[in-house]
Write a protein that holds these residues in place. Structure first.
Motif, PDB file in Angstrom:
ATOM      1  N   ASP A  63       1.169  -1.173   0.058  1.00  0.00           N
ATOM      2  CA  ASP A  63      -0.193  -0.038   0.157  1.00  0.00           C
ATOM      3  C   ASP A  63       0.929   1.246  -0.018  1.00  0.00           C
ATOM      4  O   ASP A  63       1.765   1.355   1.024  1.00  0.00           O
ATOM      5  N   ALA A  64       1.098   1.968  -1.094  1.00  0.00           N
ATOM      6  CA  ALA A  64       1.772   3.053  -1.373  1.00  0.00           C
ATOM      7  C   ALA A  64       1.391   4.063  -2.019  1.00  0.00           C
ATOM      8  O   ALA A  64       0.193   3.833  -2.859  1.00  0.00           O
ATOM      9  N   ASN A  65       1.899   5.408  -2.254  1.00  0.00           N
ATOM     10  CA  ASN A  65       1.796   6.638  -3.100  1.00  0.00           C
ATOM     11  C   ASN A  65       1.764   5.944  -4.749  1.00  0.00           C
ATOM     12  O   ASN A  65       0.713   5.707  -5.457  1.00  0.00           O
ATOM     13  N   LEU A  66       3.218   5.904  -4.920  1.00  0.00           N
ATOM     14  CA  LEU A  66       3.530   5.423  -6.357  1.00  0.00           C
ATOM     15  C   LEU A  66       4.188   4.102  -6.016  1.00  0.00           C
ATOM     16  O   LEU A  66       5.041   3.848  -5.068  1.00  0.00           O
ATOM     17  N   VAL A  67       3.869   3.246  -6.875  1.00  0.00           N
ATOM     18  CA  VAL A  67       4.527   1.956  -6.919  1.00  0.00           C
ATOM     19  C   VAL A  67       5.305   1.708  -8.241  1.00  0.00           C
ATOM     20  O   VAL A  67       4.614   1.354  -9.181  1.00  0.00           O
ATOM     21  N   SER A  68       6.574   1.679  -8.238  1.00  0.00           N
ATOM     22  CA  SER A  68       7.435   1.501  -9.417  1.00  0.00           C
ATOM     23  C   SER A  68       8.228   0.286  -9.391  1.00  0.00           C
ATOM     24  O   SER A  68       9.043  -0.197  -8.379  1.00  0.00           O
ATOM     25  N   VAL A  69       7.984  -0.655 -10.411  1.00  0.00           N
ATOM     26  CA  VAL A  69       8.456  -2.074 -10.209  1.00  0.00           C
ATOM     27  C   VAL A  69       9.646  -2.472 -11.408  1.00  0.00           C
ATOM     28  O   VAL A  69       9.022  -2.266 -12.555  1.00  0.00           O
ATOM     29  N   LYS A  70      10.572  -2.679 -11.152  1.00  0.00           N
ATOM     30  CA  LYS A  70      11.572  -3.341 -12.224  1.00  0.00           C
ATOM     31  C   LYS A  70      11.814  -4.744 -11.869  1.00  0.00           C
ATOM     32  O   LYS A  70      12.330  -5.521 -12.812  1.00  0.00           O
ATOM     33  N   GLU A  84       3.979   1.550 -11.678  1.00  0.00           N
ATOM     34  CA  GLU A  84       4.834   1.700 -12.966  1.00  0.00           C
ATOM     35  C   GLU A  84       5.265  -0.025 -13.098  1.00  0.00           C
ATOM     36  O   GLU A  84       6.073  -0.331 -12.083  1.00  0.00           O
ATOM     37  N   LEU A  85       5.052  -0.584 -14.032  1.00  0.00           N
ATOM     38  CA  LEU A  85       5.810  -1.899 -14.484  1.00  0.00           C
ATOM     39  C   LEU A  85       6.476  -1.602 -15.523  1.00  0.00           C
ATOM     40  O   LEU A  85       6.180  -1.618 -16.651  1.00  0.00           O
ATOM     41  N   PHE A  86       7.878  -1.730 -15.343  1.00  0.00           N
ATOM     42  CA  PHE A  86       8.963  -1.661 -16.217  1.00  0.00           C
ATOM     43  C   PHE A  86       9.181  -2.959 -16.951  1.00  0.00           C
ATOM     44  O   PHE A  86       8.546  -3.940 -16.626  1.00  0.00           O
ATOM     45  N   SER A  87       9.958  -3.158 -18.180  1.00  0.00           N
ATOM     46  CA  SER A  87       9.771  -4.351 -18.876  1.00  0.00           C
ATOM     47  C   SER A  87      10.639  -5.559 -18.556  1.00  0.00           C
ATOM     48  O   SER A  87      10.242  -6.578 -18.512  1.00  0.00           O
ATOM     49  N   THR A  88      11.315  -5.139 -17.428  1.00  0.00           N
ATOM     50  CA  THR A  88      12.005  -6.258 -16.476  1.00  0.00           C
ATOM     51  C   THR A  88      11.057  -6.969 -15.171  1.00  0.00           C
ATOM     52  O   THR A  88      11.653  -7.816 -14.550  1.00  0.00           O
ATOM     53  N   SER A  97      -5.234   0.940  -8.476  1.00  0.00           N
ATOM     54  CA  SER A  97      -4.677   2.171  -8.722  1.00  0.00           C
ATOM     55  C   SER A  97      -5.340   2.972  -9.825  1.00  0.00           C
ATOM     56  O   SER A  97      -6.206   2.540 -10.472  1.00  0.00           O
ATOM     57  N   PRO A  98      -5.321   4.452  -9.653  1.00  0.00           N
ATOM     58  CA  PRO A  98      -6.067   5.165 -10.412  1.00  0.00           C
ATOM     59  C   PRO A  98      -5.424   5.342 -11.687  1.00  0.00           C
ATOM     60  O   PRO A  98      -5.772   5.597 -12.885  1.00  0.00           O
ATOM     61  N   ALA A  99      -3.808   4.886 -12.071  1.00  0.00           N
ATOM     62  CA  ALA A  99      -3.221   4.822 -13.276  1.00  0.00           C
ATOM     63  C   ALA A  99      -2.320   3.682 -13.106  1.00  0.00           C
ATOM     64  O   ALA A  99      -1.776   3.343 -11.972  1.00  0.00           O
ATOM     65  N   ILE A 100      -2.202   3.201 -14.200  1.00  0.00           N
ATOM     66  CA  ILE A 100      -1.075   2.037 -14.434  1.00  0.00           C
ATOM     67  C   ILE A 100      -0.269   2.092 -15.904  1.00  0.00           C
ATOM     68  O   ILE A 100      -0.798   2.660 -16.704  1.00  0.00           O
ATOM     69  N   VAL A 101       1.138   2.085 -15.797  1.00  0.00           N
ATOM     70  CA  VAL A 101       1.874   2.259 -16.940  1.00  0.00           C
ATOM     71  C   VAL A 101       2.637   0.779 -17.148  1.00  0.00           C
ATOM     72  O   VAL A 101       3.411   0.562 -16.040  1.00  0.00           O
ATOM     73  N   MET A 102       2.720   0.299 -18.164  1.00  0.00           N
ATOM     74  CA  MET A 102       3.400  -0.933 -18.482  1.00  0.00           C
ATOM     75  C   MET A 102       4.253  -0.769 -19.557  1.00  0.00           C
ATOM     76  O   MET A 102       3.655  -0.507 -20.811  1.00  0.00           O
ATOM     77  N   GLU A 103       5.537  -1.001 -19.612  1.00  0.00           N
ATOM     78  CA  GLU A 103       6.273  -1.206 -20.531  1.00  0.00           C
ATOM     79  C   GLU A 103       6.039  -2.561 -21.431  1.00  0.00           C
ATOM     80  O   GLU A 103       5.696  -3.565 -20.623  1.00  0.00           O
ATOM     81  N   ALA A 106       6.692  -6.204 -19.878  1.00  0.00           N
ATOM     82  CA  ALA A 106       6.444  -6.596 -18.514  1.00  0.00           C
ATOM     83  C   ALA A 106       5.498  -7.644 -18.347  1.00  0.00           C
ATOM     84  O   ALA A 106       4.473  -7.921 -18.963  1.00  0.00           O
ATOM     85  N   ILE A 107       5.581  -8.465 -17.144  1.00  0.00           N
ATOM     86  CA  ILE A 107       4.660  -9.577 -16.900  1.00  0.00           C
ATOM     87  C   ILE A 107       3.674  -9.344 -15.878  1.00  0.00           C
ATOM     88  O   ILE A 107       4.176  -8.981 -14.409  1.00  0.00           O
ATOM     89  N   PHE A 108       2.455  -9.234 -16.015  1.00  0.00           N
ATOM     90  CA  PHE A 108       1.253  -9.112 -14.897  1.00  0.00           C
ATOM     91  C   PHE A 108       0.426 -10.211 -15.057  1.00  0.00           C
ATOM     92  O   PHE A 108      -0.311 -10.471 -16.004  1.00  0.00           O
ATOM     93  N   ASN A 109       0.318 -10.821 -13.865  1.00  0.00           N
ATOM     94  CA  ASN A 109      -0.648 -11.822 -13.534  1.00  0.00           C
ATOM     95  C   ASN A 109      -1.761 -11.318 -12.643  1.00  0.00           C
ATOM     96  O   ASN A 109      -1.109 -11.717 -11.230  1.00  0.00           O
ATOM     97  N   GLY A 110      -2.811 -11.116 -12.880  1.00  0.00           N
ATOM     98  CA  GLY A 110      -3.640 -10.805 -11.804  1.00  0.00           C
ATOM     99  C   GLY A 110      -4.797  -9.729 -12.407  1.00  0.00           C
ATOM    100  O   GLY A 110      -5.268  -9.766 -13.540  1.00  0.00           O
ATOM    101  N   ILE A 111      -5.563  -9.310 -11.688  1.00  0.00           N
ATOM    102  CA  ILE A 111      -6.679  -8.345 -11.833  1.00  0.00           C
ATOM    103  C   ILE A 111      -6.258  -6.980 -11.501  1.00  0.00           C
ATOM    104  O   ILE A 111      -5.810  -6.532 -10.487  1.00  0.00           O
ATOM    105  N   CYS A 112      -6.755  -6.049 -12.578  1.00  0.00           N
ATOM    106  CA  CYS A 112      -6.315  -4.848 -12.334  1.00  0.00           C
ATOM    107  C   CYS A 112      -7.661  -3.825 -12.135  1.00  0.00           C
ATOM    108  O   CYS A 112      -8.515  -4.131 -13.013  1.00  0.00           O
ATOM    109  N   THR A 113      -7.702  -3.290 -11.017  1.00  0.00           N
ATOM    110  CA  THR A 113      -8.902  -2.329 -10.896  1.00  0.00           C
ATOM    111  C   THR A 113      -8.527  -0.809 -10.878  1.00  0.00           C
ATOM    112  O   THR A 113      -7.707  -0.611 -10.073  1.00  0.00           O
ATOM    113  N   MET A 114      -9.043  -0.097 -11.678  1.00  0.00           N
ATOM    114  CA  MET A 114      -8.620   1.341 -11.606  1.00  0.00           C
ATOM    115  C   MET A 114      -9.611   2.130 -11.003  1.00  0.00           C
ATOM    116  O   MET A 114     -10.690   2.305 -11.499  1.00  0.00           O
TER     117      MET A 114
END
Length: 117
Positions: A63-70, A84-88, A97-103, A106-114
């Motif tokens: 639980d955080a303000n901005l979450v940036s993942v490499k 933010e999900l980087f390519s790695t 989250s109100p916004a999501i950015v994926m390069e 990036a691998i994402f397995n789950g449900i995204c709720t904006m």
């Protein structure tokens, strides 16, 4: 479709960095930006920004303000601002989250709720 590039943050601009040789288990609460470059297991709660380094392994409810993942995250992410999900990155868990950015890559397995917070 246009290529997405996320702005890299300089490590020197982050107040606290848990380095590659750290293997931490527990609850983490902080008020200024923090980066994990090693291993972390537990819960993370902050109104500040949280960064996951390229070789980091995080198994946590975040639980955080901005979450940036490499690196790797196994757990749900709740962000007040943006994820933010980087390519790695590799994320297994749900994202709210109100916004999501994926390069591309990036691998994402789950449900995204904006949701606006």
């Amino acid at each position: 479709m246009a290529e997405v590039n996320i702005k890299n943050v300089e490590e020197a601009a982050i107040d606290t960095v848990l380095s590659e040789d750290i293997d931490f288990t527990g609850d983490l609460t902080f008020n200024k930006p923090l980066m994990v470059k090693g291993k972390f297991t537990g819960t993370i709660k902050s109104m500040s920004d949280f960064y996951v380094g390229k070789n980091a392994e995080v198994k946590a409810q975040i639980d955080a303000n901005l979450v940036s993942v490499k690196g790797t995250v196994d757990g749900n992410i709740n962000s007040c601002k943006r994820v933010e999900l980087f390519s790695t990155s590799q994320v297994t868990g749900d994202i709210t989250s109100p916004a999501i950015v994926m390069e591309n890559g990036a691998i994402f397995n789950g449900i995204c709720t904006m949701e606006r917070k």
